[in-house]
Design an enzyme around this catalytic site. Structure first.
Site, PDB file in Angstrom:
ATOM      1  N   GLU A 106       0.864  -1.262  -0.044  1.00 34.97           N
ATOM      2  CA  GLU A 106      -0.168  -0.101  -0.039  1.00 34.97           C
ATOM      3  C   GLU A 106       0.927   1.228  -0.045  1.00 34.97           C
ATOM      4  O   GLU A 106       1.764   1.324   0.820  1.00 34.97           O
ATOM      5  CB  GLU A 106      -0.683  -0.012   1.266  1.00 34.97           C
TER       6      GLU A 106
ATOM      7  N   TYR B 194       2.552   7.048  13.421  1.00 34.24           N
ATOM      8  CA  TYR B 194       1.770   6.869  12.433  1.00 34.24           C
ATOM      9  C   TYR B 194       0.649   7.768  12.361  1.00 34.24           C
ATOM     10  O   TYR B 194       0.290   8.171  11.343  1.00 34.24           O
ATOM     11  CB  TYR B 194       0.901   5.330  12.431  1.00 34.24           C
TER      12      TYR B 194
HETATM   13  C1  LIG Z   1       4.529  -8.581   4.013  1.00 36.71           C
HETATM   14  C2  LIG Z   1       5.096  -7.170   3.837  1.00 36.71           C
HETATM   15  C3  LIG Z   1       3.981  -6.321   3.669  1.00 36.71           C
HETATM   16  C4  LIG Z   1       4.600  -4.913   3.431  1.00 36.71           C
HETATM   17  N1  LIG Z   1       3.702  -3.960   3.427  1.00 36.71           N
HETATM   18  C5  LIG Z   1       4.028  -2.805   3.141  1.00 36.71           C
HETATM   19  C6  LIG Z   1       2.986  -1.839   2.582  1.00 36.71           C
HETATM   20  O1  LIG Z   1       1.861  -1.950   2.448  1.00 36.71           O
HETATM   21  N2  LIG Z   1       3.508  -0.530   2.269  1.00 36.71           N
HETATM   22  C7  LIG Z   1       4.651  -0.131   2.320  1.00 36.71           C
HETATM   23  O2  LIG Z   1       4.997   0.912   2.131  1.00 36.71           O
HETATM   24  N3  LIG Z   1       5.608  -1.177   2.881  1.00 36.71           N
HETATM   25  C8  LIG Z   1       5.264  -2.368   3.094  1.00 36.71           C
HETATM   26  N4  LIG Z   1       6.356  -3.343   3.405  1.00 36.71           N
HETATM   27  C9  LIG Z   1       7.565  -2.885   4.079  1.00 36.71           C
HETATM   28  C10 LIG Z   1       8.538  -2.698   2.969  1.00 36.71           C
HETATM   29  O3  LIG Z   1       8.430  -3.817   1.851  1.00 36.71           O
HETATM   30  C11 LIG Z   1      10.046  -3.086   3.698  1.00 36.71           C
HETATM   31  O4  LIG Z   1      10.053  -1.970   4.516  1.00 36.71           O
HETATM   32  C12 LIG Z   1      11.036  -2.776   2.735  1.00 36.71           C
HETATM   33  O5  LIG Z   1      10.855  -3.356   1.421  1.00 36.71           O
HETATM   34  C13 LIG Z   1      12.387  -3.176   3.177  1.00 36.71           C
HETATM   35  O6  LIG Z   1      13.331  -2.868   2.589  1.00 36.71           O
HETATM   36  P1  LIG Z   1      14.936  -2.929   3.123  1.00 36.71           P
HETATM   37  O7  LIG Z   1      15.852  -2.730   2.017  1.00 36.71           O
HETATM   38  O8  LIG Z   1      14.751  -1.989   4.284  1.00 36.71           O
HETATM   39  O9  LIG Z   1      15.179  -4.476   3.638  1.00 36.71           O
HETATM   40  P2  LIG Z   1      15.076  -5.796   3.199  1.00 36.71           P
HETATM   41  O10 LIG Z   1      14.230  -5.782   2.045  1.00 36.71           O
HETATM   42  O11 LIG Z   1      14.907  -6.552   4.175  1.00 36.71           O
HETATM   43  O12 LIG Z   1      16.525  -6.025   2.538  1.00 36.71           O
HETATM   44  C14 LIG Z   1      17.692  -6.467   3.383  1.00 36.71           C
HETATM   45  C15 LIG Z   1      18.406  -7.239   2.459  1.00 36.71           C
HETATM   46  O13 LIG Z   1      19.579  -7.586   3.262  1.00 36.71           O
HETATM   47  C16 LIG Z   1      20.052  -8.927   2.811  1.00 36.71           C
HETATM   48  N5  LIG Z   1      20.996  -9.735   3.648  1.00 36.71           N
HETATM   49  C17 LIG Z   1      20.506  -9.968   4.971  1.00 36.71           C
HETATM   50  N6  LIG Z   1      21.519 -10.359   5.535  1.00 36.71           N
HETATM   51  C18 LIG Z   1      22.639 -10.290   4.991  1.00 36.71           C
HETATM   52  C19 LIG Z   1      24.022 -10.756   5.035  1.00 36.71           C
HETATM   53  N7  LIG Z   1      24.434 -11.183   6.230  1.00 36.71           N
HETATM   54  N8  LIG Z   1      24.895 -10.419   3.991  1.00 36.71           N
HETATM   55  C20 LIG Z   1      24.364  -9.908   2.991  1.00 36.71           C
HETATM   56  N9  LIG Z   1      23.032  -9.528   2.811  1.00 36.71           N
HETATM   57  C21 LIG Z   1      22.119  -9.821   3.716  1.00 36.71           C
HETATM   58  C22 LIG Z   1      18.647  -9.802   2.526  1.00 36.71           C
HETATM   59  O14 LIG Z   1      18.614 -10.765   1.729  1.00 36.71           O
HETATM   60  C23 LIG Z   1      17.979  -8.400   1.852  1.00 36.71           C
HETATM   61  O15 LIG Z   1      18.101  -8.393   0.465  1.00 36.71           O
HETATM   62  C24 LIG Z   1       5.926  -4.559   3.517  1.00 36.71           C
HETATM   63  C25 LIG Z   1       6.800  -5.650   3.867  1.00 36.71           C
HETATM   64  C26 LIG Z   1       6.556  -6.909   3.985  1.00 36.71           C
HETATM   65  C27 LIG Z   1       7.402  -7.969   4.243  1.00 36.71           C
END
Ligand SMILES: Cc1cc2nc3c(=O)[nH]c(=O)nc-3n(C[C@H](O)[C@H](O)[C@H](O)COP(=O)(O)OP(=O)(O)OC[C@H]3O[C@@H](n4cnc5c(N)ncnc54)[C@H](O)[C@@H]3O)c2cc1C
Lengths: 591, 191
Positions: free
Chosen positions: A82, A201
């Protein structure tokens, strides 16, 4: 780094920071935070793309943003996002990312046109008694007391909310209302989670309160977020020469910390079981996504349950954060977030309908044709009386570019994976995909004698357990999340939803992008404003609208007050008679 | 490995260039010479040309450090000459390979930066448009780098000091004359 608002900064391009050719960057993880950081490095810091290295453990980019198709298992999306028009950093970025669908337009154009021509809204927000519209009437149903409890939280300073749970502030006057049903299912908040986050929020989305019950506040991408967001970013980055390294498990980052200076010296990693390291100088910058809410995701299938793995494993994102945090108190406290998987977990599932037979039940509830290619449910439909607290949604179809015609992908989730279902008398985490589908069909109102047959032959369901899905919302206090660039840090930044930036809200795509932008602008001295979190909380018009909306349109003059308060209100109204204040209050139907 | 990896890779590249032409050097050669595994190379550089570019940038930055002003440009230019000479095998080799353009582009960029600084300083707050200033810097850039390329082609036999001295005499007063010609109003200061 500084914040700004308005067009002057929005359309300006920063000058090339001095010495950028001598710098390189290492991004740990390839989720949205890292991909965004890479984009800002290339676009705004103008770092040569070949100097940017993405180190990812998995074999594909995107992290939480997925759109998988697992061989012999089926389509599965852990989530569907969303999103909001006031995701300021997101749109600042996506205006520059070319669409991979249409030549000459940006991802923002694509998204904007889609949501303009086919705006999102829901025709049925919740059901009960197996498929009946719960007739919430777009109302919040808050009593005066309930509204006051919410107002009180809104006004409480952060310091007083350290480690406070919502259960300590709200009672059934909030918890037993439509308001709370909408809120907790839309944002996946549990009653015992962080009041501090809840307050953020409310402040962050105050302009959306009126659009909450029927989801006119929301917008969606065309396909799953892997195809609509990750792929265009990766293409943009690859075209700029950015280096992607997959199968790299980062085990630790070693720091040299003295005299208030914190320098990341070495990245310790594992590739194909071999230990390797990358040594760093002040010119090698590290952007680290600490923690991940999809850590330890376990996939089931039509015939297999997900189970749950709540352990912290070596080489996982929380383990890495722990090792880094152990080196300095400014690096945060991972255990505040990752040690209660029983509370933070939820299970989602992707139901792939294979023929026409389930569709009439869907149509009956959402009042739209799931195969029209347009908005279908318009956001989640919550099954109010389901013990798992199921919510489900159907976005515009197809959700994958290669999805077979005539098939529909439904996404559903349950907030309580440990409770027995109402039809399938087992906890959600112990159910196969087919059993989860049965429970859903039961709540759609499918006659009991047909449920098993439809779940078995007319659908393929793939569940996934995320033990840390709502770890973001665990009760916390200042210092639990490290600052994006901790004080004294020379070449190291935390990005993503477990880093701290003021005012923005976690569990969002925007938060990952914002922390990435702030990190790049800070460490590379990019001289342009980062758009501030949308300032609606400082806008009297939004505050007035929200006050009225929360009271389901009732004016404050209709509030039930004791004699004294009524007299005081009357006095106050007399004072503003014939002034702009009176006009404003009338325009917004407060009085 | 006592030095940091990027530096060590640069040293290995230069070492390998004493033995064979750039086009024949592989990442394996460099990694072996450096005592690291092949993958580690890729954590730092995309390919050998990326490493060449980085080495040029580092060397040029070192050469120019602090010598970008009106009073010191001769020193700065001389140091570019000397850096090039110190890296003779490297430069000659790269110059005879497909990366030649890369090196030339780099020399143009660095020299332009040096000259623009001088022009800016000399113009101080005289009303000369940015466009004209950049034109002046571009014009001289070709002359300067042309001299250097000629010198490289001649196997770096001439003494750079002499070239720079001669150039310095020729250039005396040139910047301010040029700036005056482009002046769009009353100069604030007569030089
Ligand atoms: C089910 C779900 C529903 C959601 N709904 C919404 C929504 O409705 N609206 C919205 O805006 N957001 C939503 N979100 C939130 C949003 O999708 C996430 O906050 C965002 O995508 C997170 O991105 P990130 O890069 O911060 O973390 P992540 O995507 O968690 O990235 C972390 C990365 O690090 C890598 N990694 C981990 N450990 C290591 C290591 N030791 N060495 C190398 N690589 C490593 C992982 O493989 C991963 O690729 C939702 C998330 C989920 C899971």
């Amino acid at each position: 780094m500084y914040y700004s608002s308005g067009n002057y900064e929005a359309f300006a391009r920063p000058e090339k920071p001095e010495g950028i050719e001598h710098k390189s960057a290492y991004l740990i993880g390839s989720g949205l935070a890292s991909l965004s950081a890479a984009c800002f490095l290339v676009r705004d810091a103008q770092m040569p793309g070949s100097h940017v290295h993405v180190l990812e453990r998995d074999s594909r980019p995107g992290g939480a943003l997925d759109g998988d198709q697992i061989t012999n298992v089926g389509y599965v999306m852990r989530g569907g996002r969303e999103m909001d028009n006031h995701f300021e950093c997101m749109w600042d970025l996506f205006r520059s990312i070319p669409s991979i669908e249409t030549d000459g337009v940006s991802v923002l154009d694509e998204y904007y046109w889609l949501n303009k021509s086919d705006p999102n809204y829901s025709l049925c927000r919740a059901t009960q008694n197996r498929g009946e519209d719960a007739q919430t009437g777009n109302k919040f149903g808050l009593s005066d007391k309930g509204s006051m409890e919410i107002m009180k939280l809104f006004m409480t300073p952060d310091e007083q909310l350290a480690n406070v749970k919502m259960t300590e502030l709200f009672d059934e006057e909030v918890f037993n209302t439509n308001f709370w049903m909408y809120w907790r299912t839309m944002f996946a908040f549990k009653d015992d989670q962080s009041a501090l986050e809840m307050k953020r929020y409310m402040q962050r989305y105050i302009h959306h309160i009126g659009g909450l019950p029927d989801f006119t506040a929301l917008r969606f991408t065309k396909y799953n977020q892997y195809e609509s967001m990750v792929l265009p970013m990766v293409k943009y980055l690859e075209e700029h020469g950015v280096q992607f390294h997959y199968g790299i498990k980062v085990m630790n980052v070693l720091f040299d910390i003295h005299d208030g200076k914190k320098l990341a010296k070495t990245i310790v990693l594992e590739r194909e079981g071999q230990a390797e390291h990358i040594d760093l100088t002040e010119n090698d910058l590290v952007f680290y996504t600490n923690g991940s809410n999809v850590e330890n995701s376990t996939y089931g299938s039509q015939t297999k349950a997900t189970g749950m793995d709540g352990e912290i494993h070596e080489g996982g994102s929380f383990d890495l954060w722990r090792k880094i945090a152990a080196q300095d108190p400014a690096f945060g406290r991972p255990d505040k977030f990752c040690t209660d998987p029983e509370d933070s977990n939820w299970v989602s599932a992707t139901v792939n309908t294979l023929d026409e037979r389930i569709l009439p039940y869907i149509r009956n509830i959402c009042k739209r044709d799931p195969l029209s290619g347009k908005v279908v449910t318009g956001g989640i439909v919550t099954v109010k009386d389901s013990s798992w607290l199921l919510s489900w949604t159907i976005n515009r179809q197809p959700q994958y570019r290669d999805q077979p015609k005539g098939q529909v992908l439904v996404w559903l989730y349950g907030m309580f994976s440990d409770r027995p279902g109402d039809f399938v008398k087992q906890p959600m985490r112990d159910c196969t995909g087919m059993e989860i589908c049965e429970e859903w069909l039961y709540h759609l109102g499918v006659p009991e004698d047909q449920i098993e047959e439809l779940a078995k032959n007319s659908a393929n369901t793939v569940p996934v357990m995320m033990p840390f899905a709502s770890a973001y919302f665990q009760p916390r206090e200042s210092g639990d999340r490290p600052s994006v660039v901790p004080s004294g840090s020379v070449n190291f930044a935390f990005i993503g939803n477990f880093a701290e930036t003021p005012r923005d809200t976690v569990f969002t795509t925007e938060y990952s992008i914002r922390t990435a932008m702030e990190a790049v602008y800070t460490l590379l001295d990019v001289d342009r404003g980062v758009p501030e979190v949308w300032g609606s909380v400082y806008d009297i018009r939004d505050l007035l609208n929200a006050t009225v909306a929360l009271r389901d349109g009732k004016k404050i003059t209709d509030m039930e007050l004791g004699l004294k308060k009524r007299i005081a209100l009357k006095e106050a109204l007399k004072k503003i008679e014939g002034t702009e204040v009176e006009k404003l209050l009338e325009e917004h139907e407060v009085i | 490995m006592s030095q940091i990896t990027k530096r060590a890779l640069e040293a290995s590249l230069k070492n390998m260039l004493l033995q064979k032409p750039l086009d024949k050097i592989t990442i394996n050669d460099i990694a072996k010479d450096c005592g690291i595994n092949r993958m580690t190379f890729y954590y730092h550089f995309k390919d050998i040309y990326d490493l060449v570019e980085w080495s040029c940038a580092e060397d040029a930055a070192k050469a120019l450090a602090g010598n970008k002003t009106y009073d010191t440009w001769q020193q700065g230019f001389l140091q570019i000459f000397e850096a090039v000479k110190d890296n003779k095998p490297f430069i000659m080799n790269v110059h005879h390979s497909v990366s030649r353009e890369q090196v030339e582009r780099y020399l143009y960029e660095v020299t332009y930066g040096l000259l623009l600084n001088v022009v800016n300083e000399e113009a101080a707050d005289d009303p000369v448009s940015e466009e004209d200033k950049s034109f002046i810097a571009h014009f001289y850039k070709y002359a300067f780098v042309g001299l250097m390329l000629d010198w490289i082609r001649g196997d770096m036999k001439e003494d750079p000091k002499e070239i720079v001295n001669r150039l310095s005499l020729l250039m005396q007063g040139n910047f301010s004359r040029a700036l005056k010609a482009y002046c769009t109003g009353e100069p604030k200061q007569i030089r």
